[in-house]
Write an enzyme that holds these catalytic residues in place. Structure first.
Site, PDB file in Angstrom:
ATOM      1  N   LYS A  18       0.842  -1.206   0.000  1.00  0.00           N
ATOM      2  CA  LYS A  18       0.000   0.000   0.000  1.00  0.00           C
ATOM      3  C   LYS A  18       0.872   1.250   0.000  1.00  0.00           C
ATOM      4  CE  LYS A  18      -1.786   1.686   4.099  1.00  0.00           C
ATOM      5  NZ  LYS A  18      -1.667   3.114   4.374  1.00  0.00           N
ATOM      6  N   ASN A  19       1.862   1.299   0.895  1.00  0.00           N
ATOM      7  CA  ASN A  19       2.614   2.547   1.075  1.00  0.00           C
ATOM      8  C   ASN A  19       3.656   2.784  -0.003  1.00  0.00           C
ATOM      9  OD1 ASN A  19       0.990   3.089   3.230  1.00  0.00           O
ATOM     10  ND2 ASN A  19       2.496   2.497   4.785  1.00  0.00           N
ATOM     11  N   ARG A  89      -3.950   9.965   4.256  1.00  0.00           N
ATOM     12  CA  ARG A  89      -2.738  10.750   4.506  1.00  0.00           C
ATOM     13  C   ARG A  89      -1.982  10.993   3.205  1.00  0.00           C
ATOM     14  NH1 ARG A  89       0.084  13.998   8.141  1.00  0.00           N
ATOM     15  NH2 ARG A  89       2.297  13.563   8.071  1.00  0.00           N
ATOM     16  N   CYS A 113      -4.787   7.708   9.699  1.00  0.00           N
ATOM     17  CA  CYS A 113      -5.096   7.130  11.009  1.00  0.00           C
ATOM     18  C   CYS A 113      -4.687   8.094  12.133  1.00  0.00           C
ATOM     19  CB  CYS A 113      -4.349   5.811  11.180  1.00  0.00           C
ATOM     20  SG  CYS A 113      -5.020   4.505  10.132  1.00  0.00           S
ATOM     21  N   ARG A 119      -0.177  14.916  13.299  1.00  0.00           N
ATOM     22  CA  ARG A 119       0.483  14.445  12.066  1.00  0.00           C
ATOM     23  C   ARG A 119       0.813  15.636  11.173  1.00  0.00           C
ATOM     24  NH1 ARG A 119      -1.639   8.736   9.800  1.00  0.00           N
ATOM     25  NH2 ARG A 119       0.387   8.839   8.796  1.00  0.00           N
ATOM     26  N   PRO A 120       1.733  16.476  11.660  1.00  0.00           N
ATOM     27  CA  PRO A 120       2.050  17.717  10.948  1.00  0.00           C
ATOM     28  C   PRO A 120       2.671  17.466   9.579  1.00  0.00           C
ATOM     29  CG  PRO A 120       3.661  17.289  12.668  1.00  0.00           C
ATOM     30  CD  PRO A 120       2.573  16.252  12.828  1.00  0.00           C
ATOM     31  N   ASP A 304       4.880   0.406  12.089  1.00  0.00           N
ATOM     32  CA  ASP A 304       3.631  -0.191  11.586  1.00  0.00           C
ATOM     33  C   ASP A 304       3.479  -1.651  11.995  1.00  0.00           C
ATOM     34  OD1 ASP A 304       3.550   1.651   8.424  1.00  0.00           O
ATOM     35  OD2 ASP A 304       3.168   2.233  10.497  1.00  0.00           O
ATOM     36  N   ARG A 396      -8.391  -0.603   4.841  1.00  0.00           N
ATOM     37  CA  ARG A 396      -7.535   0.423   4.225  1.00  0.00           C
ATOM     38  C   ARG A 396      -6.227  -0.185   3.734  1.00  0.00           C
ATOM     39  NH1 ARG A 396      -7.155   5.922   7.509  1.00  0.00           N
ATOM     40  NH2 ARG A 396      -5.853   6.248   5.689  1.00  0.00           N
TER      41      ARG A 396
HETATM   42  C1  EPZ Z   1       4.063   6.957   6.556  1.00  0.00           C
HETATM   43  O1  EPZ Z   1       3.368   7.983   7.249  1.00  0.00           O
HETATM   44  C2  EPZ Z   1       3.123   5.764   6.517  1.00  0.00           C
HETATM   45  N1  EPZ Z   1       1.914   6.129   5.777  1.00  0.00           N
HETATM   46  C3  EPZ Z   1       2.777   5.323   7.933  1.00  0.00           C
HETATM   47  O2  EPZ Z   1       2.056   4.108   7.804  1.00  0.00           O
HETATM   48  C4  EPZ Z   1       4.055   5.020   8.716  1.00  0.00           C
HETATM   49  O3  EPZ Z   1       3.718   4.775  10.068  1.00  0.00           O
HETATM   50  C5  EPZ Z   1       5.029   6.191   8.637  1.00  0.00           C
HETATM   51  O4  EPZ Z   1       5.250   6.556   7.257  1.00  0.00           O
HETATM   52  C6  EPZ Z   1       6.375   5.859   9.261  1.00  0.00           C
HETATM   53  O5  EPZ Z   1       6.941   4.764   8.585  1.00  0.00           O
HETATM   54  C7  EPZ Z   1       1.958   6.127   4.423  1.00  0.00           C
HETATM   55  O6  EPZ Z   1       2.982   5.828   3.810  1.00  0.00           O
HETATM   56  C8  EPZ Z   1       0.681   6.492   3.715  1.00  0.00           C
HETATM   57  P1  EPZ Z   1       6.394  10.224   8.553  1.00  0.00           P
HETATM   58  P2  EPZ Z   1       3.957   9.492   7.251  1.00  0.00           P
HETATM   59  O7  EPZ Z   1       6.260  11.491   7.794  1.00  0.00           O
HETATM   60  O8  EPZ Z   1       4.616   9.777   5.957  1.00  0.00           O
HETATM   61  C9  EPZ Z   1       6.840  13.426  12.059  1.00  0.00           C
HETATM   62  C10 EPZ Z   1       0.294   2.625   8.004  1.00  0.00           C
HETATM   63  O9  EPZ Z   1      -0.012   1.987   9.027  1.00  0.00           O
HETATM   64  N2  EPZ Z   1       6.655  14.429  10.990  1.00  0.00           N
HETATM   65  O10 EPZ Z   1       7.547   9.311   8.274  1.00  0.00           O
HETATM   66  O11 EPZ Z   1       2.872  10.396   7.713  1.00  0.00           O
HETATM   67  C11 EPZ Z   1       5.572  12.637  12.297  1.00  0.00           C
HETATM   68  O12 EPZ Z   1       4.720  13.330  13.201  1.00  0.00           O
HETATM   69  C12 EPZ Z   1       0.668   4.088   8.143  1.00  0.00           C
HETATM   70  O13 EPZ Z   1       0.382   2.152   6.853  1.00  0.00           O
HETATM   71  C13 EPZ Z   1       6.701  15.777  11.334  1.00  0.00           C
HETATM   72  O14 EPZ Z   1       6.914  16.136  12.495  1.00  0.00           O
HETATM   73  O15 EPZ Z   1       5.059   9.357   8.399  1.00  0.00           O
HETATM   74  C14 EPZ Z   1       6.089  11.341  12.864  1.00  0.00           C
HETATM   75  O16 EPZ Z   1       6.349  11.514  14.253  1.00  0.00           O
HETATM   76  C15 EPZ Z   1       0.374   4.607   9.520  1.00  0.00           C
HETATM   77  N3  EPZ Z   1       6.513  16.704  10.359  1.00  0.00           N
HETATM   78  C16 EPZ Z   1       7.415  11.140  12.139  1.00  0.00           C
HETATM   79  O17 EPZ Z   1       7.792  12.430  11.624  1.00  0.00           O
HETATM   80  C17 EPZ Z   1       6.294  16.345   9.043  1.00  0.00           C
HETATM   81  O18 EPZ Z   1       6.151  17.237   8.184  1.00  0.00           O
HETATM   82  C18 EPZ Z   1       7.356  10.162  10.988  1.00  0.00           C
HETATM   83  O19 EPZ Z   1       6.345  10.596  10.117  1.00  0.00           O
HETATM   84  C19 EPZ Z   1       6.235  14.965   8.726  1.00  0.00           C
HETATM   85  C20 EPZ Z   1       6.436  14.030   9.711  1.00  0.00           C
END
Ligand code: EPZ
Length: 430
Positions: A18-19, A89, A113, A119-120, A304, A396
């Site tokens: 998916k991702n 997302r 989710c 989720r900034p 995850d 999802r």
């Molecule tokens: C992706 O989310 C995945 N979703 C998530 O999987 C996964 O948990 C995550 O990556 C980490 O591997 C998709 O790919 C659609 P991040 P993403 O940006 O991109 C902080 C699932 O179960 N952050 O790597 O949103 C954030 O708050 C889903 O399939 C900022 O602070 O994750 C988090 O603490 C759930 N500012 C950390 O970084 C930003 O601008 C990692 O977030 C972006 C992120």
């Protein structure tokens, strides 16, 4: 409805990731020729993405149950449907695509989710600003940005290796003149898959999979045919399931290397894991040793997979501990697990798993995608029949979960429950 207490035995064919599919589908909007994507998982996040693309003038054609052809010759930027954008997302990737294609973007708040306070997307927007975009301050309705002279190359360093922000800057840079550099980039396999797909279309992405990625802009992309990589989290989920129930299952169509941290942790717990070229066989007697788990960006233990292992540690022999270092609200599933008899104390970032908990069948609710998967594992372990509600979260990210679990002997049925119509809540959904 799952009647648990049964061992799982047999073979499961793993679907596309998916991702990886989501960023690659949005990346097709950078292309004016047809892209044929194979091994696409039939999950609701993918269906939502395809609907968003179609609403924006992109043609989408399923050529088989797992192959979809996408042609974005008619792409209309900044016309995304708010109701669909707010469901997932990955909609955030439209910002990189729109800025890259026409120098402006306008989307509603993406969904996703509830596993983080907000989720900034600040890494995304500051990355675009480093490339010459002026992003409007959040206005409660979504994101807008405009690059008066088009985007230019930038050098962007992330505080944390964000998957989404890495994807978004790559998408914004593919058609942008010059060389854009990302420092402290995410190294997940789905970033490598996105880079490989784009390069198959004529882009110039180097370093994907390392923490420094360079994207040299090109004037246009051409079509290609590309297979989506296997879903390592889907595979890991079934590995955790058989670890908890006992039995022996073989997962086919996987890349064992992507699961090294999960395999290593299962072996520490006393589970037998055999890796082959493109398959993994997991066998267990259902007796698990307790371990410590700390989630981290790839190649660390994936966040995850944390909820799935939280269930295993609840029933393992002895006390364990889980440190969730990526998301600050990813233990909600433990409240549901408590309804099945397991008491696992936790705070924002740490769960203290006492182990030796007996799980009893109950009625529980999926809190989010992976929290829902955790409930499935708990129900497969518990004797008796457990009801899991809100399984749309599970839909999802898991393609044909019920059919696959039945394949290996699980007793599981889906019941259609018709809730009396409740007014849809305004704003972002799941
Ligand atoms: C992706 O989310 C995945 N979703 C998530 O999987 C996964 O948990 C995550 O990556 C980490 O591997 C998709 O790919 C659609 P991040 P993403 O940006 O991109 C902080 C699932 O179960 N952050 O790597 O949103 C954030 O708050 C889903 O399939 C900022 O602070 O994750 C988090 O603490 C759930 N500012 C950390 O970084 C930003 O601008 C990692 O977030 C972006 C992120």
């Amino acid at each position: 409805m799952i009647t648990g207490g049964r061992r799982l035995n047999g073979t499961i064919a793993i679907s596309g990731m998916k991702n990886a599919a989501l960023p690659i589908l949005f990346a097709c909007a950078l292309n004016r020729e047809t892209c044929v994507l194979e091994n696409v998982p039939y999950v609701s996040d993918v269906l939502t993405t395809l609907s968003i693309l179609e609403e924006m003038g992109i043609s989408v054609e399923w050529r088989s149950s797992t192959t979809v052809a996408v042609n974005a010759a008619g792409f209309r930027p900044c016309t995304s449907p708010d109701n669909l954008v707010s469901k997932i997302r990955a909609s955030s990737y439209l910002m990189g695509v729109e800025l890259g294609v026409c120098g402006r973007t306008h989307i509603a708040y993406p969904g996703g989710c509830k596993i983080g306070a907000a989720r900034p997307l600040n890494y995304h927007t500051s990355g675009f600003e480093a490339m010459g975009a002026e992003m409007d301050p959040p206005n409660g309705h979504g994101f807008s940005g405009y690059a008066p002279d088009g985007l230019h190359e930038g050098k962007i360093t992330f505080d944390a290796p964000s998957v989404g922000a890495t994807v978004n800057i790559i998408l914004a840079a593919v058609l942008t003149p010059g060389v854009t550099t990302i420092i402290n980039a995410a190294r997940e396999p789905h970033i490598v898959a996105l880079g490989n797909f784009l390069n198959m279309c004529g882009a110039k992405v180097t370093g994907a999979g390392t923490s420094e990625i360079h994207i040299e802009g090109v004037s246009a992309l051409h079509g290609c045919t590309y297979p989506i990589i296997p879903d390592m989290i889907e595979a890991g989920t079934y590995m955790a399931a058989v670890a908890g129930t006992g039995g022996c299952i073989t997962l086919t169509g996987v890349i064992p290397k992507h699961l090294e941290s999960v395999t290593s942790k299962l072996r520490d717990m006393g589970v037998d894991v055999e890796e082959d070229e493109d398959s993994i066989t997991v066998s267990s007697e259902g007796q698990l040793k307790a371990v410590q788990i700390t989630t981290a960006p790839y190649p660390g233990f994936p966040t995850d997979m944390q909820p799935q292992f939280g269930v295993l540690l609840a029933v393992a022999n002895g006390a364990g501990i889980i440190q969730e270092k990526v998301w600050e609200q990813r233990f909600a599933y433990l409240d549901e697990l408590a309804r099945m008899g397991a008491s696992v104390p936790y705070n924002s970032f740490t769960a203290f798993t006492p182990g030796n908990q007996k799980l009893y069948a109950s009625s529980v609710t999926a809190t989010d995608l992976r929290g829902g998967a955790a409930m499935v594992i708990a129900a497969l372990i518990a004797e008796g029949t457990t009801e899991i509600k809100n399984i749309h979260y599970i839909d999802r990210g898991y393609d044909n979960l019920i059919g696959k679990l039945r394949e290996v002997g699980a007793c599981i049925v889906r019941e259609e429950v018709f809730l009396e119509s409740t007014p849809l809540q305004a704003g972002s959904s799941s």
